[in-house]
Design a protein around this motif. Sequence first.
Motif, PDB file in Angstrom:
ATOM      1  N   GLN A 120       0.798  -1.223   0.000  1.00  0.00           N
ATOM      2  CA  GLN A 120       0.000   0.000   0.000  1.00  0.00           C
ATOM      3  C   GLN A 120       0.833   1.278   0.000  1.00  0.00           C
ATOM      4  N   LYS A 121       1.908   1.276   0.767  1.00  0.00           N
ATOM      5  CA  LYS A 121       2.738   2.479   0.893  1.00  0.00           C
ATOM      6  C   LYS A 121       3.929   2.455  -0.068  1.00  0.00           C
ATOM      7  N   HIS A 122       4.671   1.368  -0.073  1.00  0.00           N
ATOM      8  CA  HIS A 122       5.905   1.305  -0.870  1.00  0.00           C
ATOM      9  C   HIS A 122       5.676   0.827  -2.307  1.00  0.00           C
ATOM     10  N   LYS A 123       4.534   0.192  -2.564  1.00  0.00           N
ATOM     11  CA  LYS A 123       4.164  -0.258  -3.922  1.00  0.00           C
ATOM     12  C   LYS A 123       5.199  -1.210  -4.536  1.00  0.00           C
ATOM     13  N   VAL A 124       5.759  -2.097  -3.703  1.00  0.00           N
ATOM     14  CA  VAL A 124       6.781  -3.014  -4.221  1.00  0.00           C
ATOM     15  C   VAL A 124       6.254  -4.454  -4.298  1.00  0.00           C
ATOM     16  N   MET A 125       4.985  -4.626  -3.945  1.00  0.00           N
ATOM     17  CA  MET A 125       4.391  -5.952  -3.918  1.00  0.00           C
ATOM     18  C   MET A 125       2.933  -5.844  -4.369  1.00  0.00           C
ATOM     19  N   PRO A 126       2.387  -6.872  -5.013  1.00  0.00           N
ATOM     20  CA  PRO A 126       0.983  -6.790  -5.438  1.00  0.00           C
ATOM     21  C   PRO A 126       0.050  -6.535  -4.259  1.00  0.00           C
ATOM     22  N   ALA A 127      -1.005  -5.768  -4.521  1.00  0.00           N
ATOM     23  CA  ALA A 127      -2.012  -5.521  -3.495  1.00  0.00           C
ATOM     24  C   ALA A 127      -2.894  -6.753  -3.339  1.00  0.00           C
ATOM     25  N   ASN A 128      -3.647  -6.773  -2.269  1.00  0.00           N
ATOM     26  CA  ASN A 128      -4.565  -7.862  -1.954  1.00  0.00           C
ATOM     27  C   ASN A 128      -3.791  -9.149  -1.629  1.00  0.00           C
ATOM     28  N   THR A 129      -4.408 -10.291  -1.839  1.00  0.00           N
ATOM     29  CA  THR A 129      -3.775 -11.547  -1.456  1.00  0.00           C
ATOM     30  C   THR A 129      -2.959 -12.132  -2.609  1.00  0.00           C
ATOM     31  N   ILE A 130      -1.975 -12.940  -2.239  1.00  0.00           N
ATOM     32  CA  ILE A 130      -1.101 -13.589  -3.224  1.00  0.00           C
ATOM     33  C   ILE A 130      -1.102 -15.082  -2.921  1.00  0.00           C
ATOM     34  N   GLU A 131      -1.385 -15.899  -3.934  1.00  0.00           N
ATOM     35  CA  GLU A 131      -1.508 -17.340  -3.740  1.00  0.00           C
ATOM     36  C   GLU A 131      -0.159 -17.984  -3.448  1.00  0.00           C
ATOM     37  N   VAL A 166      -5.337 -11.993   8.390  1.00  0.00           N
ATOM     38  CA  VAL A 166      -4.332 -11.403   7.488  1.00  0.00           C
ATOM     39  C   VAL A 166      -4.982 -10.982   6.182  1.00  0.00           C
ATOM     40  N   GLN A 167      -5.835 -11.835   5.654  1.00  0.00           N
ATOM     41  CA  GLN A 167      -6.426 -11.545   4.350  1.00  0.00           C
ATOM     42  C   GLN A 167      -7.405 -10.365   4.396  1.00  0.00           C
ATOM     43  N   THR A 168      -8.124 -10.221   5.508  1.00  0.00           N
ATOM     44  CA  THR A 168      -9.028  -9.063   5.606  1.00  0.00           C
ATOM     45  C   THR A 168      -8.235  -7.762   5.701  1.00  0.00           C
ATOM     46  N   ILE A 169      -7.037  -7.826   6.280  1.00  0.00           N
ATOM     47  CA  ILE A 169      -6.181  -6.635   6.370  1.00  0.00           C
ATOM     48  C   ILE A 169      -5.600  -6.289   5.003  1.00  0.00           C
ATOM     49  N   LEU A 170      -5.054  -7.298   4.309  1.00  0.00           N
ATOM     50  CA  LEU A 170      -4.413  -7.038   3.013  1.00  0.00           C
ATOM     51  C   LEU A 170      -5.413  -6.618   1.938  1.00  0.00           C
ATOM     52  N   THR A 171      -6.676  -7.003   2.112  1.00  0.00           N
ATOM     53  CA  THR A 171      -7.706  -6.603   1.144  1.00  0.00           C
ATOM     54  C   THR A 171      -8.508  -5.396   1.632  1.00  0.00           C
ATOM     55  N   ALA A 172      -8.042  -4.783   2.722  1.00  0.00           N
ATOM     56  CA  ALA A 172      -8.628  -3.540   3.253  1.00  0.00           C
ATOM     57  C   ALA A 172     -10.090  -3.689   3.669  1.00  0.00           C
ATOM     58  N   ARG A 173     -10.493  -4.894   4.075  1.00  0.00           N
ATOM     59  CA  ARG A 173     -11.857  -5.069   4.565  1.00  0.00           C
ATOM     60  C   ARG A 173     -11.985  -4.680   6.031  1.00  0.00           C
ATOM     61  N   GLN A 197      -8.796  -3.584  14.225  1.00  0.00           N
ATOM     62  CA  GLN A 197     -10.093  -4.266  14.249  1.00  0.00           C
ATOM     63  C   GLN A 197      -9.933  -5.751  13.935  1.00  0.00           C
ATOM     64  N   ALA A 198      -9.124  -6.049  12.927  1.00  0.00           N
ATOM     65  CA  ALA A 198      -8.954  -7.442  12.494  1.00  0.00           C
ATOM     66  C   ALA A 198      -8.287  -8.295  13.571  1.00  0.00           C
ATOM     67  N   VAL A 199      -7.217  -7.778  14.177  1.00  0.00           N
ATOM     68  CA  VAL A 199      -6.500  -8.604  15.174  1.00  0.00           C
ATOM     69  C   VAL A 199      -7.306  -8.770  16.456  1.00  0.00           C
ATOM     70  N   ASN A 200      -8.052  -7.728  16.833  1.00  0.00           N
ATOM     71  CA  ASN A 200      -8.879  -7.854  18.044  1.00  0.00           C
ATOM     72  C   ASN A 200     -10.020  -8.854  17.835  1.00  0.00           C
ATOM     73  N   ASP A 201     -10.611  -8.828  16.638  1.00  0.00           N
ATOM     74  CA  ASP A 201     -11.659  -9.807  16.310  1.00  0.00           C
ATOM     75  C   ASP A 201     -11.081 -11.221  16.302  1.00  0.00           C
ATOM     76  N   ALA A 202      -9.899 -11.363  15.705  1.00  0.00           N
ATOM     77  CA  ALA A 202      -9.267 -12.686  15.623  1.00  0.00           C
ATOM     78  C   ALA A 202      -8.909 -13.198  17.015  1.00  0.00           C
ATOM     79  N   GLN A 203      -8.401 -12.325  17.861  1.00  0.00           N
ATOM     80  CA  GLN A 203      -8.036 -12.723  19.228  1.00  0.00           C
ATOM     81  C   GLN A 203      -9.269 -13.217  19.990  1.00  0.00           C
TER      82      GLN A 203
END
Length: 436
Positions: free
Chosen positions: A252-263, A406-413, A418-424
């Motif tokens: 998102q910031k450095h733009k050196v890796m594809p956005a969203n999830t990677i298989e 992890v996937q909800t964070i990388l896909t900006a959902r 919020q994501a880590v507290n829900d997961a915990q």
Amino acid sequence: MKKNKVLVMLTSVVVMLAVLIGGCGGNKQAAGPQGGPTELTFYYPISVGGPLTKVIDQMAADFSKENPDIKVTPVYTGSYAETRTKIQTALRGNKPPEMAIMFSTDLFSLLDMDAIVDIDSFIKTDSDKAYLADFYPGFMTNSQTGGKTWGIPFQRSTIILYYNKDAFKEAGLDPEKPPATWDEMVGAAKALTKEGRWGLEIPSTGYAYWMLQTFVLQQNGNTNLMNSAGNEVYFNSPAAVQGLKYWLDLSQKHKVMPANTIEWATVPTDFLEGKTAMMYHTTGNLTNVKKNAKFNLGTAMLPAKDHRGTPTGGGNFYIFKNTSPEKQQAAWKFIKWMTEPERVAQWSIETGYVATRKQAYETETMKKYVKEFPDALVARDQLEFAAAELSTHENGRVTKIMEDCVQTILTARKTIDQAVNDAQKEAEEVLKPFKK
């Protein structure tokens, strides 16, 4: 009179049939030298590239040839997750195989099912004790609990950095100096990124929790994602939040890796096709990548933040309880055979997995190989900084919670917090029955 003759004839036929059936049944049921070989079924998974089924099948055939009183039938059962499902189904049906390779992290789940035999029950002599002590301590952290050993490390790994030396040279980077820190990785990835090629890819499906552990373990505090008892997780710890922020910033910031999830399976393909110049992946893919790279390949320990760190990974041998003592002993004989130093060395060379025993690196076979291909030592040397892979009770459910996080964070959902507290919260609910 006629009836009596008929009865006598019928009785004779029945007796003959009984003898025939009994004889055939006896041949099927008997085990050992007098009634045919002891038959063992062996389930195993594969989650990396290359024709590894042929390697396993050949090893099992070689063992049976050397030990004609034992016949091992290897059964390829898909991915680790698919293997877990098939084993659990077989256990519920009371028909498990005699042994299997499963995730080392399946340990607590297998114990909860009272499914496996403790390995210590086979350790009788000083030679046996020396055998067990020869395995790298980093691999035993996921193999022992409660003062007992439950699994024997076999296809074990760490995550390493793969990089394209030709791409480094083209970008004006020193191909013999891969990034050693988080900041250096961002800088190198920026220099390597161009149209049609990313600087870096880190898989985020399949084993996202495993990749996150790299970032968590590289921060001060020696935190991990779970405790050693497997009944607590720390998904919303400061180290997890910081690791996820760094991971997200790469795209998102450095733009050196594809956005969203990677298989998971796409990353090595992208690397080999030049679509990414660096990748995080298991050392279990090393031989496959080495054979197929059309460029000068480089490997390195993972870049560090405060210090180096990686989780271990991969599978252990397990022996299942619901089988006869004779078959358990035969399974143990097979496992020891499979993990002899020379064989462990050859397995490592064939695959890229870390040779799990120290003596394997003292064999002439391995000495010759690492002299020609020093990259084979990177994952072994990184064991100095390794920690246990995420392993808990109800491990399949708990790891999926973190995968989804992890996937909800990388896909900006969701936001990171919020994501880590829900997961915990969700993981704590799953683990509540195992808290004392």
